[in-house]
Design a protein around this motif. Structure first.
Motif, PDB file in Angstrom:
ATOM      1  N   GLN A 208       0.821  -1.212   0.000  1.00 35.17           N
ATOM      2  CA  GLN A 208       0.000   0.000   0.000  1.00 35.17           C
ATOM      3  C   GLN A 208       0.855   1.263   0.000  1.00 35.17           C
ATOM      4  N   ILE A 209       1.971   1.233   0.733  1.00 33.29           N
ATOM      5  CA  ILE A 209       2.885   2.381   0.701  1.00 33.29           C
ATOM      6  C   ILE A 209       3.455   2.535  -0.703  1.00 33.29           C
ATOM      7  N   ALA A 210       3.862   1.423  -1.303  1.00 33.40           N
ATOM      8  CA  ALA A 210       4.442   1.467  -2.644  1.00 33.40           C
ATOM      9  C   ALA A 210       3.468   2.019  -3.672  1.00 33.40           C
ATOM     10  N   ASP A 211       2.172   1.775  -3.475  1.00 33.79           N
ATOM     11  CA  ASP A 211       1.161   2.300  -4.401  1.00 33.79           C
ATOM     12  C   ASP A 211       1.060   3.819  -4.346  1.00 33.79           C
ATOM     13  N   ARG A 212       1.516   4.414  -3.247  1.00 40.06           N
ATOM     14  CA  ARG A 212       1.394   5.868  -3.062  1.00 40.06           C
ATOM     15  C   ARG A 212       2.630   6.626  -3.524  1.00 40.06           C
ATOM     16  N   VAL A 213       3.729   5.919  -3.811  1.00 38.11           N
ATOM     17  CA  VAL A 213       4.975   6.556  -4.222  1.00 38.11           C
ATOM     18  C   VAL A 213       5.516   5.886  -5.478  1.00 38.11           C
ATOM     19  N   THR A 214       6.551   6.475  -6.040  1.00 38.79           N
ATOM     20  CA  THR A 214       7.188   5.862  -7.198  1.00 38.79           C
ATOM     21  C   THR A 214       7.917   4.587  -6.815  1.00 38.79           C
ATOM     22  N   ALA A 215       8.534   4.602  -5.618  1.00 34.07           N
ATOM     23  CA  ALA A 215       9.234   3.406  -5.154  1.00 34.07           C
ATOM     24  C   ALA A 215       9.379   3.433  -3.642  1.00 34.07           C
ATOM     25  N   LEU A 216       9.279   2.248  -3.051  1.00 32.70           N
ATOM     26  CA  LEU A 216       9.574   2.027  -1.640  1.00 32.70           C
ATOM     27  C   LEU A 216      10.802   1.130  -1.574  1.00 32.70           C
ATOM     28  N   VAL A 217      11.811   1.564  -0.814  1.00 37.06           N
ATOM     29  CA  VAL A 217      13.042   0.798  -0.669  1.00 37.06           C
ATOM     30  C   VAL A 217      13.175   0.378   0.788  1.00 37.06           C
ATOM     31  N   VAL A 218      13.353  -0.919   1.007  1.00 32.27           N
ATOM     32  CA  VAL A 218      13.525  -1.457   2.358  1.00 32.27           C
ATOM     33  C   VAL A 218      14.865  -2.179   2.400  1.00 32.27           C
ATOM     34  N   THR A 219      15.815  -1.618   3.140  1.00 32.48           N
ATOM     35  CA  THR A 219      17.123  -2.256   3.252  1.00 32.48           C
ATOM     36  C   THR A 219      17.073  -3.341   4.323  1.00 32.48           C
ATOM     37  N   ARG A 220      17.876  -4.395   4.133  1.00 34.32           N
ATOM     38  CA  ARG A 220      17.806  -5.562   4.998  1.00 34.32           C
ATOM     39  C   ARG A 220      19.186  -6.009   5.463  1.00 34.32           C
ATOM     40  N   GLY A 221      20.098  -5.040   5.642  1.00 39.55           N
ATOM     41  CA  GLY A 221      21.424  -5.356   6.145  1.00 39.55           C
ATOM     42  C   GLY A 221      22.160  -6.337   5.252  1.00 39.55           C
TER      43      GLY A 221
END
Length: 310
Positions: A208-221
């Motif tokens: 849902q967050i990704a639908d509101r922006v061009t891209a969502l980036v989640v880093t995972r170490g």
């Protein structure tokens, strides 16, 4: 093309604890913690999210413009930026405050406990996005609460695309404020812990967050990163490191890769890989700004890791 970096400038006092926090903190005694950690190693570094991001962006050949505040003790930082040919024209000095200070203790498992004095950062809202002039892209990194709110609105009003990077400042905002940031931003960047907190506070899933922006980036170490863009979830692999020395500033190095990749119109797989590489280079060195690879060295390491040149 110039990238505007809104965030903190800080002096980091970084300490190393040879043991593990988990062995010194009793789970059933969290309501009355009274602990002390022996830290044989200590050093003072230039830091703050804006400073770290700008430093890494400059390594890549980008053009960072910092918008931040410093205090009465900030001259050494200004001298450092001048030596790196990083503009300080949007840095405001606050006459009756100290520059922000972070006191970071890292244990044997790379867990960190941080105490942070905001100092001059509290006055970041006095800076104005319009004063930056012509820029292509911005990032709203951890800063004073009011400054983050004001700068996000000002970027949106100016139709300036920006990355929302709440970082350790995320707990300052409730769900409504975080949803507003997401709706104003073009991109959101968080680590996996911040991502869980973001979804919990906003009630929005990653999709849902990704639908509101061009891209969502989640880093995972050490597990790389996930990029949610264009209705897809991209798996960004980690870059093998020679040794894990200090995680301080790795997220900032990653965001510098994002800024550079976006400013160069790279595709998301390449942006993610370049960002992952910058984080890997950083973690092999102490402090947020002590690694100094040349652009040629960065390009060669990227090709060795991924089999093509960016």
């Amino acid at each position: 093309m110039t990238s505007l970096i809104c965030g903190s400038l800080a002096f980091d006092t970084i300490m190393s604890f040879d043991g593990r926090f988990s062995e010194a903190i009793l789970a059933d005694q969290l309501h009355k913690i009274n602990v002390a950690f022996l830290v044989p190693a200590m050093r003072r570094e230039f830091g703050g999210c804006a400073g770290n991001i700008a430093y890494n962006l400059k390594l890549l050949g980008g053009d960072p413009l910092i918008m931040a505040t410093i205090g009465i003790d900030g001259d050494p930082y200004l001298e450092r930026l001048a030596g790196q040919d990083i503009s300080a024209r949007c840095i405001r000095r606050v006459a009756d405050a100290y520059t922000a200070q972070a006191f970071i203790t890292t244990d044997a498992d790379s867990n960190q406990i941080t105490a942070f004095h905001p100092g001059a950062m509290t006055f970041s809202h006095q800076n104005r996005i319009a004063d930056a002039g012509a820029v292509r892209l911005a990032i709203i990194a951890p800063d004073g609460r009011d400054g983050m709110l004001e700068h996000a609105r000002q970027c949106a009003d100016a139709r300036l695309p920006f990355i929302f990077d709440p970082g350790q400042g995320l707990p300052m905002f409730d769900g409504a404020a975080l949803r507003d940031f997401i709706d104003l931003a073009s991109y959101v960047a968080v680590n996996d812990y911040e991502g869980e907190l973001l979804t919990e506070r906003t009630g929005l899933s990653f999709a849902q967050i990704a639908d509101r922006v061009t891209a969502l980036v989640v880093t995972r170490g050490e597990n790389g990163a996930h990029i949610y863009a264009g209705g897809e979830q991209l798996e960004i692999p980690p870059v093998q490191v020679t040794q894990v020395v200090d995680p301080t500033g790795c997220g900032d190095a990653f965001r510098a890769g994002m800024l550079y990749g976006l400013s160069q119109d790279m595709d998301w797989p390449t942006i993610g890989r370049l960002s992952s590489l910058m984080g890997a280079i950083k973690i092999e060195h102490q402090g947020g700004q002590n690694h100094a690879p040349s652009r040629d060295e960065i390009e060669a390491r990227f090709e060795a890791a991924f089999g093509y040149r960016f």
